[in-house]
Design an enzyme around this catalytic site. Structure first.
Site, short mmCIF file in Angstrom:
data_model
loop_
_atom_site.label_atom_id
_atom_site.label_comp_id
_atom_site.label_asym_id
_atom_site.label_seq_id
_atom_site.Cartn_x
_atom_site.Cartn_y
_atom_site.Cartn_z
N LEU A 81 0.83 -1.20 0.00
CA LEU A 81 0.00 0.00 0.00
C LEU A 81 0.87 1.25 0.00
O LEU A 81 1.95 1.27 0.60
CB LEU A 81 -0.90 0.02 1.24
CG LEU A 81 -1.93 -1.09 1.38
CD1 LEU A 81 -2.72 -0.92 2.66
CD2 LEU A 81 -2.87 -1.12 0.18
N LYS A 104 -3.85 -1.49 10.87
CA LYS A 104 -2.87 -2.17 10.01
C LYS A 104 -2.06 -3.06 10.95
O LYS A 104 -1.14 -2.60 11.63
CB LYS A 104 -1.96 -1.15 9.31
CG LYS A 104 -0.97 -1.79 8.33
CD LYS A 104 -0.17 -0.70 7.61
CE LYS A 104 0.76 -1.33 6.58
NZ LYS A 104 1.82 -2.14 7.21
N ARG A 125 1.41 -14.61 2.19
CA ARG A 125 1.60 -13.59 1.17
C ARG A 125 2.86 -13.85 0.36
O ARG A 125 2.90 -13.66 -0.85
CB ARG A 125 1.68 -12.20 1.80
CG ARG A 125 1.86 -11.07 0.79
CD ARG A 125 2.06 -9.72 1.48
NE ARG A 125 2.10 -8.65 0.50
CZ ARG A 125 3.18 -8.31 -0.19
NH1 ARG A 125 4.32 -8.98 -0.02
NH2 ARG A 125 3.14 -7.31 -1.05
N GLU A 159 -4.70 -11.06 8.56
CA GLU A 159 -3.37 -11.02 9.20
C GLU A 159 -3.32 -12.05 10.32
O GLU A 159 -4.19 -12.07 11.20
CB GLU A 159 -3.09 -9.63 9.76
CG GLU A 159 -1.63 -9.33 9.98
CD GLU A 159 -0.89 -8.97 8.70
OE1 GLU A 159 0.30 -8.64 8.80
OE2 GLU A 159 -1.49 -9.03 7.59
N CYS A 406 33.62 -10.16 23.80
CA CYS A 406 34.57 -10.55 24.83
C CYS A 406 35.34 -11.75 24.31
O CYS A 406 34.76 -12.74 23.88
CB CYS A 406 33.85 -10.91 26.14
SG CYS A 406 34.96 -11.58 27.40
#
Length: 651
Positions: A81, A104, A125, A159, A406
């Site tokens: 987007l 979102k 996706r 989502e 270290c």
């Protein structure tokens, strides 16, 4: 319809809690009559709506493992987007139209396909054109319906996310510091793409629909809002949204901005989509973005402050991270005073110096970061001595990124992993000694051996002055340590961190050697290999551990600090109910939280659990006793009883 779905969710929760209490905790929170009544009500609602939600007590979803995740091309590319951080930019986008404004969410986008009312496919996706098929895993998401009333082909996008609460829980349960996840999005991505969906189920992944792609024959009256309401009626959780136009855009954005301060689901902004479907589709798309939607990214709140010091924080891998300590400032409703600088390259790029004026912000309104250094004095001195052990440090450069390490192989900070395991729940179970606290105590020189944990009262004056500590916290910690000093031999053996020795085989070893630590320490590889579940490799690891002089010295220092409980052997037949019996577990379980819990239960009562059916197997536990699975077939061939959990519990 929505009221019925909410009632189904409520019934599922109540019945699941009742079943867990009855079968796992041996307590009854409702009568059988009441349970059956609620169960029948849920069953009736599922038949009435045609919807079956994930986790319904009326369903069983088995766990499966795959060799790999197949890839598949999306029917239409999933574009990114266009973005803005300005509310005025949103107003300009809206114009005279109504828009749907929603979260979102910051997780992993997944496309679900249903046919004939059943979930048939789930694809990530991926790169927008090709994704991975994760149908196996989607079936165990916390909140997607396994069956829906709509019988046509439905394709929707949403989502997959893991809440901050579950993210923190999972990280707390992860002993290895390097195995901890950096943020919920990374955890979700890894969880969704597991080859074994039992792991996905434990991670409590949730799915929120945000776009309907296809549902032929349904009239949405040309409205995205109607699509959202319809998806809800099919049992889906959709992202929270509000309708807005140019006049109400500022108050709508403010509503979400206020709510994100306490929002448990990761979100990095908002999405605006035209409610008018045909208008939005008529706009087409650019090469990169669809024109019917736009993303709003939170404008970061930036504050000026003064850099007070750089704290060099060593980790168990030897990496020493620079952490900026600055004068406290208010950001996004909370007070912050420190931020990780990540590595030397970033620190040098910011040209940091004590007393410099820096600007700080919260990335995605959550993680404190330094935005810029307005003074740029560049006066930070990189330490050549490790703050934990005093050993020499070295700078490493990998792909042009400089980090400080270290060089001392015996650095105390590198031992954090072993100490974290030692105090973990299944080992000595010392509350109040988190990994961060252990690291702090090691850095200050309070802990050099396991025995030092039981002598922390020597450092009372220093501990009560540390950040996050006071007299009350100190007293609680000492009390927890005192409680932990009364322990069992299996807990101690597991807590020592012997390579390959987990909770279950620590119990088996102790049982084999009559809970005699001296016998275990002096056992040969051949004697140890006779223990169920301990092969030659693990037996050699145990012998090598106890033969090591430093390990032996540390154990000798520790033992006087502990009171190890000695079980009364051979007096309780019930304790060894399954002694000498070998079980195989397959399929889904109902009376235990998962198969691992059932396995631990069997082992605690003297039994053995293996992964495959052989002639040495005594019972195959499978709630679907009539299944034609390979394990059931093998058991039938060998005349091995196939029993359900109910039958197992009656043994």
């Amino acid at each position: 319809m929505n009221q019925k779905i909410e009632r189904m969710k409520e019934l599922s929760r109540i019945l699941t809690e009742a079943g867990k209490a009855y079968y796992q905790e041996d307590r009854e929170i409702m009568s059988n009559l009441e349970y059956d009544k609620l169960y029948d009500e849920l069953l009736g609602l599922e038949k009435d709506t045609g919807i079956v939600l994930t986790g319904s007590p009326t369903m069983r979803v088995g766990y499966e493992s795959l060799e790999e995740l197949p890839k598949e091309r999306h029917e239409t590319p999933m574009l990114s987007l266009d973005k803005t951080k300005e509310v005025e930019g949103l107003k300009s986008f809206v114009g005279s139209h109504q828009t749907l404004v929603s979260w979102k969410l910051d997780g992993l986008t997944v496309v679900l396909t249903y046919q004939g009312g059943a979930l048939v496919k789930a694809v990530t996706r991926g790169n927008g054109e090709i994704g991975e098929v994760i149908t196996n895993n989607a079936r165990v998401f916390q909140n997607i319906p396994l069956r829906i009333a709509y019988q046509g082909e439905l394709i929707l996008r949403g989502e997959a996310v893991i809440s901050y609460t579950d993210f923190e829980r999972i990280n707390e349960e992860t002993v290895d510091a390097d195995a901890k996840y950096k943020n919920p999005r990374n955890l979700c991505s890894g969880s969704v793409r597991q080859l074994n969906n039992e792991i996905t189920a434990k991670r409590k992944v949730r799915f929120y629909a945000f776009a309907l792609v296809k549902a032929e024959g349904v009239d949405f009256e040309n409205s995205r809002q109607k699509q959202f309401e319809w998806m809800k009626s099919q049992g889906f959780d959709v992202v929270e949204y509000r309708m807005a136009d140019a006049d109400t855009m500022e108050e709508t954005v403010q509503y979400f901005a206020d709510k994100i301060q306490h929002f448990d689901i990761p979100s990095d902004g908002l999405v605006l989509t035209y409610d008018n479907i045909s208008y939005g589709q008529s706009l087409g798309r650019t090469a990169k973005f669809p024109r019917d939607s736009i993303a709003f990214k939170w404008r970061d709140e930036i504050r000026e402050t003064k850099l007070l010091e750089i704290e060099w924080s060593p980790s168990r891998t030897g990496l020493i991270n620079p952490v900026a300590i600055f004068e406290p400032v208010e950001l996004e409703g909370t007070t912050v005073s420190r931020a990780s600088v990540h590595n030397l390259s970033i620190m040098k790029g910011l040209e940091l110096g004590i007393g410099d004026t820096v600007t700080v912000y919260k990335a995605n309104m959550i993680i404190p970061q330094i935005a810029d250094n307005l003074t740029r004095s560049g006066k930070i001195v990189i330490p050549d001595i490790c703050p934990a052990c005093g050993g020499k440090t070295k700078i490493q450069s990998i792909r042009d990124v400089e980090t400080l390490y270290c060089a001392n192989e015996s650095c105390s900070a590198k031992k954090i992993k072993s100490y974290t395991l030692f105090v973990s729940r299944d080992a000595l179970n010392i509350e109040g000694l988190s990994e961060a606290t252990l690291e702090k105590f090691i850095t200050h020189g309070f802990i050099h051996t396991y025995a030092d944990i039981f002598r922390l009262e020597r450092h009372h004056d220093e501990i009560v002055t540390l950040e996050g500590f006071g007299e009350k916290s100190y007293a609680n910690l000492i009390s927890s340590i005192e409680t932990a000093s009364h322990t069992t031999l299996p807990r101690l053996l597991y807590g020592l961190g012997i390579p390959g020795i987990g909770v279950a085989n620590a119990r088996m070893i102790c049982r084999q050697f009559d809970y005699d630590l001296n016998r275990i320490r002096s056992a040969t590889s051949e004697e140890l290999a006779e223990v169920d579940g301990i092969g030659e490799v693990l037996a050699s690891a145990i012998v090598m551990y106890f033969a090591d002089e430093e390990n032996a010295r540390n154990l000798e220092l520790l033992l006087p600090r502990l009171e190890i409980e000695q079980p009364v052997l051979g007096t309780s037949e019930e304790d060894l109910t399954y002694s000498g019996k070998t079980f195989v577990i397959t399929g889904t379980v109902e009376h235990f939280q998962n198969r691992n819990e059932l396995k631990a239960y069997i082992e605690s009562k003297g039994g053995k659990v293996t992964g495959s059916v052989t002639k040495k197997t005594d019972y195959l536990i499978n709630n679907d006793t009539t299944s034609t699975s390979s394990k059931n077939k093998k058991a039938k061939e060998l005349n091995i009883p196939i029993i359900s959990e109910e039958e197992f519990l009656k043994l």
